[in-house]
Enzyme design. Structure first.
Site, PDB file in Angstrom:
ATOM      1  N   GLY A  63       0.700  -0.964  -0.029  1.00  0.00           N
ATOM      2  CA  GLY A  63      -0.095  -0.403   0.108  1.00  0.00           C
ATOM      3  C   GLY A  63       0.877   1.134  -0.144  1.00  0.00           C
ATOM      4  O   GLY A  63       0.394   2.459   0.428  1.00  0.00           O
ATOM      5  N   ASP A  99      -5.705 -11.373  -8.956  1.00  0.00           N
ATOM      6  CA  ASP A  99      -5.076 -11.341 -10.020  1.00  0.00           C
ATOM      7  C   ASP A  99      -5.142 -10.579 -11.018  1.00  0.00           C
ATOM      8  O   ASP A  99      -5.733 -11.637 -12.041  1.00  0.00           O
ATOM      9  CB  ASP A  99      -4.443 -12.720 -10.341  1.00  0.00           C
ATOM     10  CG  ASP A  99      -3.078 -13.383 -10.990  1.00  0.00           C
ATOM     11  OD1 ASP A  99      -2.927 -12.409 -11.628  1.00  0.00           O
ATOM     12  OD2 ASP A  99      -3.267 -14.549 -11.416  1.00  0.00           O
ATOM     13  N   LYS A 164       7.034   0.092 -13.416  1.00  0.00           N
ATOM     14  CA  LYS A 164       7.991  -0.612 -13.241  1.00  0.00           C
ATOM     15  C   LYS A 164       8.902  -0.655 -14.468  1.00  0.00           C
ATOM     16  O   LYS A 164       7.531  -2.150 -14.465  1.00  0.00           O
ATOM     17  CB  LYS A 164       7.801  -0.743 -11.593  1.00  0.00           C
ATOM     18  CG  LYS A 164       9.391  -1.903 -11.663  1.00  0.00           C
ATOM     19  CD  LYS A 164       9.492  -2.267 -10.167  1.00  0.00           C
ATOM     20  CE  LYS A 164       8.306  -3.077  -9.077  1.00  0.00           C
ATOM     21  NZ  LYS A 164       8.808  -3.825  -8.270  1.00  0.00           N
TER      22      LYS A 164
END
Length: 209
Positions: A63, A99, A164
Site C-alpha cells: 500500500g 490476480d 516499473k
C-alpha cells in the site's frame, strides 16, 4: 545448499534490509513500504497526481504507492487499487484483491472504475522472481504489457502512466509501444531504487487516444 549457507545468506539480507535508510524512514513516517519513496520522487519530478484526480494503482500491496496517491488526490480524488496479495485498508482507497492477469479480475476492476475516465495509471507490479532471467523477464514484461493495455481501456486524454519495468529482453519494444501511446516518455531511476536492481520506471504523460 546447506542450512548454514542459507542462514548466512538470510542474515546478510536481513542486515541490508534493516540497515536500509529508506526502510527506516518509511517506518518513521508510517509508510507501508520503501516503495512509497519511489512514487514520491517521481511525483516531485513529474507532477503526475493532482487534487481531484482518479488514480488506478496496480500491484498496490502493501500500500505504499496508494498511501501517497490518496494523499495527493485529496478528498475529491479517487484511488482504485489492485493486487493479488491482501492489503490492509487505507482510507479513501478502493481495494480489489485478485490476480490482474485473470479476465474476471480485470472486469471487476473496470466495474469499479465505471464510465468515467482515469487520470493516472500506476503500476509497480512484478512477478515472483525465480532468479532465472529467461523465466523472470518474460513474466515481468507480460505484466507491464497488461498495465499498458489497462491504459488503453481507462485512461483519459492527456492522462499519465508510471510503470516499473525491468531492463532486459523486450524492454526496447515496450518503450517503443509506450512512446506511440504518449506524447512524452521519461526513464526514471529513483534514489530509493537499489542500484543493483534492473528496475527502472517509465513515466509517460500526454496519453494519445
Amino acid at each position: 545448499m546447506s542450512g548454514k549457507k542459507r542462514t548466512a545468506s538470510s542474515s546478510r539480507w536481513m542486515q541490508e534490509h534493516f540497515d536500509d535508510h529508506y526502510v527506516k524512514l518509511a517506518q518513521k513516517r508510517g509508510l507501508r513500504s520503501r516503495a512509497a519513496f519511489k512514487i514520491e520522487e517521481i511525483q516531485e519530478k513529474d507532477k503526475l497526481i493532482r487534487p481531484g484526480m482518479t488514480v488506478v494503482d496496480l500491484g498496490a500491496a502493501p500500500g505504499g504507492w496508494s498511501q501517497v496517491a490518496v494523499k495527493l488526490a485529496g478528498d475529491k480524488g479517487k484511488v482504485i487499487a489492485c493486487d493479488i496479495l491482501p492489503m490492509d485498508p487505507i482510507v479513501g482507497v478502493d481495494f480489489l484483491q485478485g490476480d490482474f492477469r485473470e479476465e474476471k479480475v480485470l472486469d471487476a476492476l473496470l466495474t469499479r472504475v465505471g464510465d468515467a475516465k482515469v487520470d493516472v495509471v500506476l503500476s509497480d507490479m512484478a512477478p515472483n522472481m525465480s532468479g532465472t532471467g529467461g523465466v523472470d523477464q518474460p513474466r515481468a514484461m507480460y505484466l507491464v504489457e497488461l498495465a499498458l493495455d489497462m491504459c488503453h481501456q481507462v485512461l483519459a486524454p492527456n492522462g499519465c502512466f508510471a510503470v516499473k519495468v525491468f531492463q532486459g529482453e523486450g524492454f526496447d519494444e515496450y518503450m517503443k509501444a509506450v512512446k506511440e501511446a504518449f506524447k512524452t516518455v521519461k526513464t526514471r531511476k529513483p534514489d530509493s531504487s537499489r542500484p543493483r536492481s534492473r528496475e527502472v520506471y517509465l513515466v509517460a504523460t500526454g496519453y494519445k487516444l
